[in-house]
Design a protein around this motif. Structure first.
Motif, PDB file in Angstrom:
ATOM      1  N   PRO A 364      49.705  52.842  36.513  1.00 38.81           N
ATOM      2  CA  PRO A 364      50.606  52.784  37.411  1.00 38.81           C
ATOM      3  C   PRO A 364      50.987  51.815  37.918  1.00 38.81           C
ATOM      4  CG  PRO A 364      48.524  53.774  38.150  1.00 38.81           C
ATOM      5  CD  PRO A 364      48.430  53.603  36.829  1.00 38.81           C
ATOM      6  N   PRO A 365      52.187  51.626  38.584  1.00 40.10           N
ATOM      7  CA  PRO A 365      52.538  50.166  39.028  1.00 40.10           C
ATOM      8  C   PRO A 365      51.382  49.503  40.417  1.00 40.10           C
ATOM      9  CG  PRO A 365      54.236  52.087  39.737  1.00 40.10           C
ATOM     10  CD  PRO A 365      53.142  52.633  38.875  1.00 40.10           C
ATOM     11  N   TYR A 366      51.327  48.561  40.118  1.00 37.28           N
ATOM     12  CA  TYR A 366      50.482  47.833  41.298  1.00 37.28           C
ATOM     13  C   TYR A 366      49.173  48.358  41.347  1.00 37.28           C
ATOM     14  CZ  TYR A 366      55.301  46.189  42.308  1.00 37.28           C
ATOM     15  OH  TYR A 366      56.634  45.823  42.010  1.00 37.28           O
ATOM     16  N   HIS A 367      48.450  48.799  40.395  1.00 36.35           N
ATOM     17  CA  HIS A 367      47.146  49.236  40.436  1.00 36.35           C
ATOM     18  C   HIS A 367      46.306  48.555  39.372  1.00 36.35           C
ATOM     19  CE1 HIS A 367      48.824  52.926  42.464  1.00 36.35           C
ATOM     20  NE2 HIS A 367      47.723  53.244  42.535  1.00 36.35           N
ATOM     21  N   SER A 368      46.234  47.331  39.755  1.00 33.21           N
ATOM     22  CA  SER A 368      45.338  46.219  39.123  1.00 33.21           C
ATOM     23  C   SER A 368      43.868  46.608  39.282  1.00 33.21           C
ATOM     24  CB  SER A 368      45.712  44.783  39.262  1.00 33.21           C
ATOM     25  OG  SER A 368      45.577  44.562  40.595  1.00 33.21           O
ATOM     26  N   GLU A 369      43.481  47.182  40.500  1.00 35.84           N
ATOM     27  CA  GLU A 369      42.088  47.416  40.463  1.00 35.84           C
ATOM     28  C   GLU A 369      41.690  48.543  39.396  1.00 35.84           C
ATOM     29  OE1 GLU A 369      43.814  49.835  44.158  1.00 35.84           O
ATOM     30  OE2 GLU A 369      44.648  48.765  42.416  1.00 35.84           O
ATOM     31  N   LEU A 370      42.620  49.419  38.601  1.00 32.69           N
ATOM     32  CA  LEU A 370      42.166  50.138  37.652  1.00 32.69           C
ATOM     33  C   LEU A 370      41.923  49.463  36.257  1.00 32.69           C
ATOM     34  CD1 LEU A 370      44.244  53.291  38.643  1.00 32.69           C
ATOM     35  CD2 LEU A 370      41.819  52.882  38.882  1.00 32.69           C
ATOM     36  N   ASN A 371      42.225  48.145  36.083  1.00 34.43           N
ATOM     37  CA  ASN A 371      42.104  47.363  34.863  1.00 34.43           C
ATOM     38  C   ASN A 371      40.842  46.204  35.176  1.00 34.43           C
ATOM     39  OD1 ASN A 371      42.560  46.069  32.539  1.00 34.43           O
ATOM     40  ND2 ASN A 371      44.768  45.684  32.895  1.00 34.43           N
ATOM     41  N   PRO A 372      39.851  46.513  34.139  1.00 35.09           N
ATOM     42  CA  PRO A 372      38.780  45.650  34.155  1.00 35.09           C
ATOM     43  C   PRO A 372      38.976  44.179  34.136  1.00 35.09           C
ATOM     44  CG  PRO A 372      38.379  47.182  32.669  1.00 35.09           C
ATOM     45  CD  PRO A 372      39.731  47.800  33.198  1.00 35.09           C
ATOM     46  N   ILE A 373      40.074  44.054  33.132  1.00 38.53           N
ATOM     47  CA  ILE A 373      40.311  42.536  32.822  1.00 38.53           C
ATOM     48  C   ILE A 373      40.564  41.705  33.899  1.00 38.53           C
ATOM     49  CG2 ILE A 373      42.703  42.903  32.306  1.00 38.53           C
ATOM     50  CD1 ILE A 373      42.058  41.140  29.790  1.00 38.53           C
ATOM     51  N   GLU A 374      41.268  42.368  35.068  1.00 41.22           N
ATOM     52  CA  GLU A 374      41.404  41.699  36.360  1.00 41.22           C
ATOM     53  C   GLU A 374      40.134  41.034  36.779  1.00 41.22           C
ATOM     54  OE1 GLU A 374      44.526  40.869  37.170  1.00 41.22           O
ATOM     55  OE2 GLU A 374      45.505  42.070  35.812  1.00 41.22           O
ATOM     56  N   ILE A 375      38.985  41.691  36.572  1.00 40.89           N
ATOM     57  CA  ILE A 375      37.917  41.244  37.106  1.00 40.89           C
ATOM     58  C   ILE A 375      37.110  40.134  36.250  1.00 40.89           C
ATOM     59  CG2 ILE A 375      35.359  41.759  38.097  1.00 40.89           C
ATOM     60  CD1 ILE A 375      36.224  44.850  37.970  1.00 40.89           C
ATOM     61  N   ALA A 376      37.462  40.289  35.194  1.00 40.02           N
ATOM     62  CA  ALA A 376      37.332  39.161  34.024  1.00 40.02           C
ATOM     63  C   ALA A 376      38.016  37.929  34.201  1.00 40.02           C
ATOM     64  CB  ALA A 376      37.278  39.775  32.604  1.00 40.02           C
ATOM     65  N   TRP A 377      39.081  37.936  34.489  1.00 38.90           N
ATOM     66  CA  TRP A 377      39.942  36.956  34.882  1.00 38.90           C
ATOM     67  C   TRP A 377      39.519  36.441  35.996  1.00 38.90           C
ATOM     68  CZ3 TRP A 377      41.879  34.862  30.997  1.00 38.90           C
ATOM     69  CH2 TRP A 377      42.813  35.655  30.047  1.00 38.90           C
ATOM     70  N   SER A 378      39.331  36.863  37.237  1.00 38.51           N
ATOM     71  CA  SER A 378      38.679  36.467  38.432  1.00 38.51           C
ATOM     72  C   SER A 378      37.736  35.597  37.905  1.00 38.51           C
ATOM     73  CB  SER A 378      38.591  37.676  39.277  1.00 38.51           C
ATOM     74  OG  SER A 378      37.947  36.838  40.444  1.00 38.51           O
ATOM     75  N   TRP A 379      36.683  36.089  37.377  1.00 37.82           N
ATOM     76  CA  TRP A 379      35.418  35.210  36.900  1.00 37.82           C
ATOM     77  C   TRP A 379      35.952  34.210  35.981  1.00 37.82           C
ATOM     78  CZ3 TRP A 379      32.628  33.080  32.941  1.00 37.82           C
ATOM     79  CH2 TRP A 379      31.347  32.628  33.168  1.00 37.82           C
ATOM     80  N   VAL A 380      36.471  34.159  34.978  1.00 37.58           N
ATOM     81  CA  VAL A 380      37.261  33.144  34.067  1.00 37.58           C
ATOM     82  C   VAL A 380      37.577  32.017  35.100  1.00 37.58           C
ATOM     83  CG1 VAL A 380      38.872  32.433  32.399  1.00 37.58           C
ATOM     84  CG2 VAL A 380      37.464  34.616  32.071  1.00 37.58           C
ATOM     85  N   LYS A 381      38.587  32.352  35.873  1.00 37.42           N
ATOM     86  CA  LYS A 381      39.374  31.312  36.674  1.00 37.42           C
ATOM     87  C   LYS A 381      38.522  30.772  37.790  1.00 37.42           C
ATOM     88  CE  LYS A 381      43.649  32.572  38.231  1.00 37.42           C
ATOM     89  NZ  LYS A 381      44.650  33.410  39.064  1.00 37.42           N
ATOM     90  N   ASN A 382      37.251  31.354  38.246  1.00 35.26           N
ATOM     91  CA  ASN A 382      36.423  30.785  39.286  1.00 35.26           C
ATOM     92  C   ASN A 382      35.853  29.608  38.546  1.00 35.26           C
ATOM     93  OD1 ASN A 382      35.309  30.773  41.795  1.00 35.26           O
ATOM     94  ND2 ASN A 382      33.485  31.391  40.929  1.00 35.26           N
ATOM     95  N   TYR A 383      35.229  30.080  37.050  1.00 34.54           N
ATOM     96  CA  TYR A 383      34.461  29.030  36.263  1.00 34.54           C
ATOM     97  C   TYR A 383      35.306  27.793  35.924  1.00 34.54           C
ATOM     98  CZ  TYR A 383      31.970  27.436  32.111  1.00 34.54           C
ATOM     99  OH  TYR A 383      31.452  26.596  31.347  1.00 34.54           O
ATOM    100  N   VAL A 384      36.759  28.017  35.712  1.00 33.49           N
ATOM    101  CA  VAL A 384      37.545  26.704  35.583  1.00 33.49           C
ATOM    102  C   VAL A 384      37.451  26.164  36.840  1.00 33.49           C
ATOM    103  CG1 VAL A 384      39.923  26.168  35.006  1.00 33.49           C
ATOM    104  CG2 VAL A 384      38.923  27.902  33.567  1.00 33.49           C
ATOM    105  N   LEU A 385      37.836  26.543  38.032  1.00 33.38           N
ATOM    106  CA  LEU A 385      38.155  26.175  39.320  1.00 33.38           C
ATOM    107  C   LEU A 385      36.892  25.113  39.577  1.00 33.38           C
ATOM    108  CD1 LEU A 385      39.903  28.378  41.352  1.00 33.38           C
ATOM    109  CD2 LEU A 385      40.932  26.781  40.049  1.00 33.38           C
ATOM    110  N   MET A 386      35.594  25.892  39.536  1.00 34.60           N
ATOM    111  CA  MET A 386      34.318  25.366  39.783  1.00 34.60           C
ATOM    112  C   MET A 386      34.024  24.043  38.785  1.00 34.60           C
ATOM    113  SD  MET A 386      33.615  26.701  42.535  1.00 34.60           S
ATOM    114  CE  MET A 386      32.159  26.349  42.796  1.00 34.60           C
ATOM    115  N   ASN A 387      34.504  23.960  37.651  1.00 29.86           N
ATOM    116  CA  ASN A 387      34.201  23.000  36.800  1.00 29.86           C
ATOM    117  C   ASN A 387      35.263  22.015  36.413  1.00 29.86           C
ATOM    118  OD1 ASN A 387      31.354  23.536  35.544  1.00 29.86           O
ATOM    119  ND2 ASN A 387      32.483  25.536  35.759  1.00 29.86           N
TER     120      ASN A 387
END
Length: 457
Positions: A364-387
């Motif tokens: 459904p529109p604007y329901h990114s909390e129902l997509n686990p890849i959003e959590i994966a992206w958050s982890w990936v982006k944080n890894y990039v930012l911290m390094n």
């Protein structure tokens, strides 16, 4: 008696440097170059030292001085800056920390068996230290963007989600539960972006800050030195499941448009070519969860709309075997076309997946909390930012690939478990809102006290 001399006033960051200021920079440069002519080579200033001297003397940033001189040396002249600066809307700003937090505030009232209103949500949002403060008008716009509306009865207003969105969400959750129970492999597809010059955030070091979201709110940093701007951007696309990110499934492209919306960078052709490439790597009878972005929602057949001229609609209907009386007007023709919609209103990607014995399931529109890849992206982006220490696009790309490889299947399982809990919460909220409406809405709507600031969204 010597007088104290105040320091050079610096040009505020982000403020445009006009053509007169640029001319002063060029004049400084010419004067320094004249002074260098009579000096020996060993005593002459290096070009980078000239830029530093001009910046320190004029108060203009190093980057602006360098760009101004480069323009002058290349073109022999200087131009007035483009004063049209793209600024994020409140909707785009809210995406930085997650609009889902605001939806969760609304849901918290239902979970506490309380009727949500704009005033109540406004107070709850602005009390939360993890969410930036909004004016009431900005919050109203965000809620409208998230498909909320008001049910107005008597002098009271109840904040509710649109019926079509609620139905879409429940149908989605019913479908994915069915696929899980039947043992179908489920893949989650999603897009994100990484800015080459982006760091955790800005200002001074605070060892208490341990996440980009927390740092965003506090306007502090975890200690990383940051550049003056975000620089170039990578648009990234990937797909993953309980087994982890799909090997070879990462797509990253350099942003060319430099727009605020990363969806502008991807188009139907790019996505189609990537999708065709990864399809054979997915398990048999796979279910592919994705959102409704324009690039993955290209229609297989053009479908009549009000923008079509009348004859084009008639030709479309007759091509589908319909006999069209000449007396019909455009709204009547479109009504006939809508009867054929289930047969011809199809997405290219959905049909390609079906040809490979796979199914596309749309969120459904604007329901990114129902997509686990959003959590994966958050982890990936944080890894990039911290390094990220060089802020170069090539290095950021390597960090991105390294981060993706560090996301394990165990982590993906946890991401999916988190999403299933969010699904359970949606089921509870929907049921409670029905119950509370039936039991308490009469009392609330009959109350003489009104939420006077709760206007239509």
């Amino acid at each position: 008696m010597e007088r104290d001399i105040s320091p050079v006033k610096k040009n505020p960051p982000g403020k445009f440097v006009g053509v007169r200021q640029k001319q002063i920079i060029v004049n400084f440069y010419k004067n320094l170059m004249l002074e260098q002519q009579n000096k020996e080579d060993s005593q002459k200033m290096k070009y980078k030292d000239i830029i530093k001297t001009i910046s320190k003397t004029s108060g203009v940033g190093l980057r602006t001085v360098g760009c101004t001189l480069a323009e002058y040396k290349t073109k022999g002249t200087i131009s007035s800056p483009n004063k049209t600066k793209k600024r994020k809307t409140v909707i785009e700003k809210s995406e930085d920390f997650g609009q889902n937090n605001i939806r969760q505030k609304v849901h918290s009232f239902w979970l506490n068996r309380e009727i949500p209103t704009l005033n109540k949500v406004f107070v709850a949002v602005n009390k939360d230290e993890n969410v930036p403060n909004f004016s009431k008008s900005s919050l109203r716009r965000i809620l409208k963007h998230l498909n909320y509306e008001y049910l107005k009865k008597n002098r009271n207003n109840v904040l509710i989600e649109r019926n079509d969105v609620v139905c879409w969400r429940r149908k989605y959750m019913e479908s994915i539960i069915h696929y899980r129970l039947n043992g179908r492999p489920i893949y989650y597809l999603g897009e994100s972006w990484v800015d080459a010059g982006e760091t955790t955030t800005k200002s001074w070091v605070d060892t208490i800050i341990n996440s980009p979201k927390n740092a965003f709110v506090r306007e502090r940093t975890t200690g990383q030195k940051e550049p003056s701007g975000k620089g170039k951007r990578l648009i990234v696309l990937h797909i993953g499941s309980a087994d982890g990110f799909l090997p070879g499934g990462l797509l990253s492209i350099e942003s060319k448009k430099n727009t605020l919306d990363s969806h502008d960078e991807l188009n139907g052709d790019i996505f189609y070519n990537w999708f065709i490439k990864i399809l054979p790597s997915l398990k048999e009878k796979a279910v592919i969860v994705m959102d409704n972005a324009s690039y993955n929602s290209v229609k297989k057949y053009p479908f009549p709309t009000m923008t079509w001229n009348k004859q084009k609609i008639i030709d479309w209907l007759e091509n589908k075997g319909k006999i069209v009386p000449p007396s019909l007007i455009k709204p009547q023709l479109l009504e006939i076309a809508n009867e054929l919609k289930p047969l011809y209103d199809k997405y290219v990607i959905d049909e390609v997946a079906r040809d490979h014995n796979k199914i596309v399931l749309r969120l459904p529109p604007y329901h990114s909390e129902l997509n686990p890849i959003e959590i994966a992206w958050s982890w990936v982006k944080n890894y990039v930012l911290m390094n990220n220490t060089t802020f170069k696009l090539e290095d950021v790309h390597n960090l991105l690939k390294d981060a993706v490889e560090h996301v394990t299947s165990e982590m993906w399982t946890n991401f999916i478990d988190h999403v299933t809990k969010e699904e359970d919460k949606f089921w509870t909220v929907d049921d409670l809102s029905d119950e509370i409406f039936d039991l308490e809405i009469g009392e609330h709507l009959g109350d003489t006290t009104s939420d006077s600031d709760d206007e239509n969204i």
